[in-house]
Design an enzyme around this catalytic site. Structure first.
Site, PDB file in Angstrom:
ATOM      1  N   THR A 118     -12.123  -0.515  -1.900  1.00  0.00           N
ATOM      2  CA  THR A 118     -12.556  -1.385  -0.892  1.00  0.00           C
ATOM      3  C   THR A 118     -14.068  -1.582  -0.382  1.00  0.00           C
ATOM      4  OG1 THR A 118     -12.044  -2.396   1.285  1.00  0.00           O
ATOM      5  CG2 THR A 118     -11.335  -0.130   0.973  1.00  0.00           C
ATOM      6  N   TYR A 142      -8.684   2.716   7.654  1.00  0.00           N
ATOM      7  CA  TYR A 142      -8.334   2.192   6.450  1.00  0.00           C
ATOM      8  C   TYR A 142      -9.415   2.425   5.386  1.00  0.00           C
ATOM      9  CZ  TYR A 142      -8.206  -1.732   2.837  1.00  0.00           C
ATOM     10  OH  TYR A 142      -8.209  -2.318   1.741  1.00  0.00           O
TER      11      TYR A 142
END
Length: 325
Positions: A118, A142
């Site tokens: 990501t 995250y």
């Protein structure tokens, strides 16, 4: 006999689209999913194995039964706000689950590994185009958990010859143009489906989180990539490895950033309806501007995004009118 590919998280949004792309390319995608956030009805292109990455034995059984030539790893917790409130959960599930998967793959003799990472690994770096060489400084658990997995893959590459392609991608949007699979989260946190639900009255007004960012109109800017284009890149990444190419990292995006207000304007054109909006405070962990540089994916991998933001909203709009799950 076609090659099998183990797809963790194949019942989820991106994983299901990747399974469709794999099947179209002649592979058999074997979905490995605990269905905690995925949907059994999304598994349409190959078998489903109900299993959990926190249970190493279930991974071993799946690998022994299906004998895949590669792993595509999508399964992860991915809510930025949740990761800020409960970072331990993200370290346990994302990093612990990935470690179980990597070690199981090595033990089973599977060496080709495609990983869904990501742009959150970059943190908040405004005013620059984020590419493969940009320093990674995540600002939430995250992104930090995904960066840790990238580093872990590097360790296993050095010690066990694991061959890896890592994709760092930006905001994924849209739906399969054929309407077979689409985006459905519970709870839903992504801007475009939330926006379309507000348009149709399925939920109340859309909350715009923060209107005082250092951007042109004060709202966050993101680079959106169509989920079908993203899925195509994963097939190219698998073939990259099967062709014996060196491990690689690729960023996937369009290079075009859109603010929240610009997305709302596009939605009004597609739906011919205004989006009801209320303004809220900033969310912890949200970066102001994230825009991708994907020249390496274009030049080396042979990938190019074929669909723009209007296509993403239109396909998502069509899916939202008649979702299949």
């Amino acid at each position: 006999m076609p090659d099998h590919v183990l797809v963790t998280g194949g019942a989820g949004y991106i994983g299901a689209h990747a399974c469709k792309a794999l099947a179209a390319a002649g592979y058999v995608p074997v979905t490995f999913d605990n269905l905690s956030t995925g949907w059994e009805a999304a598994v349409r292109y190959g078998p489903l194995v109900k299993g959990d990455l926190m249970d190493r034995a279930s991974i071993d059984v799946a690998l022994a039964e299906w004998k895949p030539v590669a792993v595509m790893h999508f399964a992860a917790l991915s809510l930025v706000g949740e990761s800020m409130r409960d970072p331990g959960l993200y370290w346990r599930v994302n990093v612990g689950g990935a470690l179980n998967l990597i070690e199981a793959a090595i033990a089973a003799g599977v060496r080709d590994f495609v990983f869904s990472s990501t742009c959150a690994t970059y943190g908040d770096q405004d005013g620059v185009v984020l590419d493969e060489d940009t320093p990674q400084r995540p600002i939430n658990a995250y992104g930090a958990s995904k960066l840790a997995i990238e580093q872990m893959l590097g360790n296993f590459r050095a010690s066990h010859g694991l061959r890896t392609v890592i994709f760092r991608y930006f905001n994924v949007a849209g739906a399969d143009p054929d309407g077979e699979v689409g985006e459905h989260h519970d709870p839903e946190t992504h801007l475009i489906p939330l926006m379309l639900d507000a348009v149709t009255g399925k939920r109340g007004a859309l909350t715009v989180f923060g209107s005082d960012y250092p951007t042109e109109d004060g709202t966050c800017v993101r680079d959106y990539v169509h989920v079908t284009d993203l899925a195509a890149a994963h097939v190219l990444g698998l073939r990259w490895l099967q062709d014996g190419r060196d491990p690689a990292v690729f960023c996937l995006g369009t290079g075009q950033g859109y603010s929240v207000r610009e997305v709302l304007d596009h939605a009004r054109v597609v739906t011919n309806r205004a989006v009801p909006v209320v303004e809220g405070a900033r969310r912890a962990g949200d970066a102001a501007k994230l825009v991708c540089g994907s020249e390496r994916a274009v030049s080396d991998l042979g990938w190019a995004p074929a669909r723009g933001l209007g296509d993403m909203i239109r396909d998502a709009w069509h899916w939202s009118q008649a979702p299949r799950y």
